[in-house]
Design an enzyme around this catalytic site. Structure first.
Site, short mmCIF file in Angstrom:
data_model
loop_
_atom_site.label_atom_id
_atom_site.label_comp_id
_atom_site.label_asym_id
_atom_site.label_seq_id
_atom_site.Cartn_x
_atom_site.Cartn_y
_atom_site.Cartn_z
N LYS A 116 48.06 31.75 24.60
CA LYS A 116 46.80 32.40 24.98
C LYS A 116 46.30 33.23 23.81
CE LYS A 116 44.29 32.45 28.75
NZ LYS A 116 44.19 31.35 29.73
P1 NAD Z 1 33.82 32.93 33.01
O1 NAD Z 1 33.64 33.86 31.88
O2 NAD Z 1 33.05 31.66 33.05
O3 NAD Z 1 33.53 33.71 34.38
C1 NAD Z 1 34.14 34.91 34.72
C2 NAD Z 1 33.38 35.49 35.90
O4 NAD Z 1 34.09 36.64 36.37
C3 NAD Z 1 31.98 35.95 35.53
O5 NAD Z 1 31.10 35.67 36.62
C4 NAD Z 1 32.15 37.46 35.37
O6 NAD Z 1 30.94 38.17 35.56
C5 NAD Z 1 33.16 37.72 36.46
N1 NAD Z 1 33.87 38.99 36.33
C6 NAD Z 1 34.39 39.54 35.22
N2 NAD Z 1 34.90 40.75 35.51
C7 NAD Z 1 34.69 40.94 36.84
C8 NAD Z 1 34.98 41.98 37.74
N3 NAD Z 1 35.59 43.11 37.33
N4 NAD Z 1 34.62 41.83 39.05
C9 NAD Z 1 33.99 40.72 39.48
N5 NAD Z 1 33.69 39.69 38.66
C10 NAD Z 1 34.03 39.81 37.36
O7 NAD Z 1 35.40 32.66 33.11
P2 NAD Z 1 36.15 31.46 33.83
O8 NAD Z 1 36.44 30.42 32.82
O9 NAD Z 1 35.46 31.12 35.12
O10 NAD Z 1 37.57 32.14 34.14
C11 NAD Z 1 37.77 32.98 35.27
C12 NAD Z 1 39.26 33.13 35.51
O11 NAD Z 1 39.84 31.84 35.70
C13 NAD Z 1 40.05 33.77 34.37
O12 NAD Z 1 41.10 34.51 34.95
C14 NAD Z 1 40.62 32.59 33.64
O13 NAD Z 1 41.81 32.92 32.96
C15 NAD Z 1 40.91 31.66 34.80
N6 NAD Z 1 41.00 30.25 34.41
C16 NAD Z 1 39.95 29.61 33.84
C17 NAD Z 1 40.07 28.26 33.52
C18 NAD Z 1 38.91 27.48 32.95
O14 NAD Z 1 39.06 26.26 32.78
N7 NAD Z 1 37.80 28.08 32.65
C19 NAD Z 1 41.25 27.58 33.78
C20 NAD Z 1 42.30 28.27 34.38
C21 NAD Z 1 42.16 29.60 34.70
#
Ligand code: NAD
Length: 447
Positions: A116
């Site tokens: 990461k």
């Molecule tokens: P992203 O940046 O596209 O979206 C994140 C979202 O969370 C946004 O809407 C943001 O405004 C919101 N957010 C941030 N802080 C917040 C808070 N305090 N309260 C409420 N909402 C909040 O990110 P993503 O890719 O959707 O990733 C989200 C989660 O999923 C992360 O934990 C990431 O590690 C995990 N994840 C993502 C992927 C992927 O393929 N993108 C894969 C596995 C895990």
């Protein structure tokens, strides 16, 4: 293995993601009676890099950002894991997320270890040019550390296809030839995979469908709350609506909204495209911060960040199923409370593993120079289930069923276990993953 180490579990700090992740690993290691030498290896990351990233800002001044890349384990193949940009990034968080990637890649049996990366910055306050210059400099610092055979980054919070394109281009400039397979989650035109953007949300849908079947919940008409409306949350919400579910609450970093009759998702998508936030959407009532998690619902998808469900709010949640779209949204202490309440928690390393599965497909396609159609990608994503079933068979054959059940119970799936003891489901894959990763490490280490 050392009982002293395991006893430390009680002492863990709830808000430290590394300790939270480790407490689960320690418990699993204890139940598996894991060899203490292997335990010592798996408990710490393989490598950690800290970089300082001088970046020319639009003002003309240089700002120096701090960034990290942690490679937890290479036993199963090149390290794999996202890069996140956030003011809250810290080394403990990145360490935890790297280890989760090791377990997750093992759950879905893709040939990667875990890694990461992150940069401490506030992307909302930066221009596109500043983000590009910072990303390219960060990528240049990582050039010796990453690569198709070494470590393959992907998007995570606040990074996207564009970020991956900058990293790929910077790496390729140094290699003197185009290296598409150095990152995944790229734009299609630059060697990305069809279906990658939707893959994590689609995987969340798959596991929710299975979980709902197991507890006799029909998705049609069921109420869903989604925290975080980015890549994972918005795609999962969209696909669940297509299965007949009602999205009764959503939130992002700027605020939340709820409507017990269901939010008009297409209208909400238009609002988000214009305003860059769900806050202020006229079709619902505002909900502040973490209160979104307490909005009455059947299914809760925390899809934002770690440590959202803690001992403070766990008993106030109404959901019967919690699908961990984010990594580490539920703390160790909250797990115990949810377990007692009979809530089924689908662990992150399974629930959000659709993303890394299609990232693996993208890496394979880049290396072959041969690209699949979207329906081929989605059909192959479906095979995730088959892999998980074979994991559980392996475990059953090795007579560790009771231990698996115990760990699953710690992760909040007691109702499922009592009702379906013979029918080990993918939810138990957390322990399967650890065992799998450990077996691989043992093979590599000649133990
Ligand atoms: P992203 O940046 O596209 O979206 C994140 C979202 O969370 C946004 O809407 C943001 O405004 C919101 N957010 C941030 N802080 C917040 C808070 N305090 N309260 C409420 N909402 C909040 O990110 P993503 O890719 O959707 O990733 C989200 C989660 O999923 C992360 O934990 C990431 O590690 C995990 N994840 C993502 C992927 C992927 O393929 N993108 C894969 C596995 C895990």
């Amino acid at each position: 293995m050392s009982t002293a180490l395991v006893d430390d579990i009680k002492e863990i700090k709830e808000d430290n993601p590394f300790e939270s992740m480790m407490s689960r690993f320690d418990r699993a290691a204890q139940l598996l009676n894991l060899d203490s030498d292997l335990y010592a290896v798996m408990r710490v990351p393989n490598r950690e890099l800290k970089v300082y990233i001088p970046t020319r800002m639009d003002s003309g001044r240089i700002q120096v950002f701090e960034g990290f890349r942690v490679q937890h384990n290479f036993a199963r193949g090149p390290a794999k894991g996202g890069i996140r940009y956030s003011p809250d990034v810290n080394i403990d968080e990145i360490r935890a997320l790297a280890a989760w990637m090791t377990w997750k890649c093992a759950v879905v049996n893709v040939p990667f270890g875990g890694a990461k990366g992150g940069v401490i910055c506030d992307p909302q306050q930066m221009s596109l040019g500043e983000l590009e210059r910072m990303t390219r400099r960060y990528a240049a610092e990582l050039v010796d550390f990453i690569g198709p055979e070494k470590d393959v980054p992907a998007p995570d919070m606040n990074t996207n296809e564009q970020t991956m394109a900058w990293i790929m281009d910077t790496y390729s400039m140094h290699a003197r030839h185009t290296v598409t397979s150095v990152v995944t989650g790229k734009p299609l035109e630059l060697g990305g995979s069809a279906g990658r953007r939707e893959a994590t949300g689609r995987g969340v849908l798959f596991v929710i469908r299975e979980a709902a079947k197991k507890i006799g919940l029909s998705l049609k008409g069921s109420k869903v709350v989604v925290q975080g409306f980015g890549n994972v949350g918005s795609v999962a919400a969209d696909l669940l609506v297509k299965d007949g579910a009602l999205i009764v609450g959503v939130s992002d970093v700027k605020g939340g909204i709820a409507n017990p009759k269901g939010l008009d998702l297409p209208a909400l998508m238009v609002h988000v495209a214009e305003k860059k936030t769900v806050a202020g959407f006229p079709g619902g009532t505002p909900v502040e911060g973490k209160k979104i998690l307490e909005v009455p619902c059947d299914i809760l998808i925390p899809a934002a960040l770690e440590n959202q469900i803690t001992h403070v709010n766990a008993s106030r949640l109404s959901a019967r199923i919690i699908a961990e779209g984010a990594n580490g949204p539920t703390t160790h202490q909250a797990d115990k409370i949810l377990n007692k309440a009979g809530v089924m928690v689908i662990p992150d390393i399974l629930a959000n593993s659709g993303g890394v599965t299609v990232s693996y497909f993208e890496w394979v396609q880049d290396r072959q120079g041969y690209f699949w159609r979207e329906d081929e990608v989605n059909e192959r994503l479906d095979r995730m289930d088959a892999t998980l079933t074979s994991h559980t068979k392996l475990l059953a054959a090795e007579n560790v069923v009771d231990e698996v059940i115990e760990v699953a119970r710690l992760h909040g799936v007691e109702v499922l276990i009592i009702k379906h003891r013979q029918d080990l489901l993918a939810q138990y894959a957390g322990i399967a993953a650890i065992q799998y990763a450990v077996l691989e490490a043992a093979a590599v280490g000649g133990q």
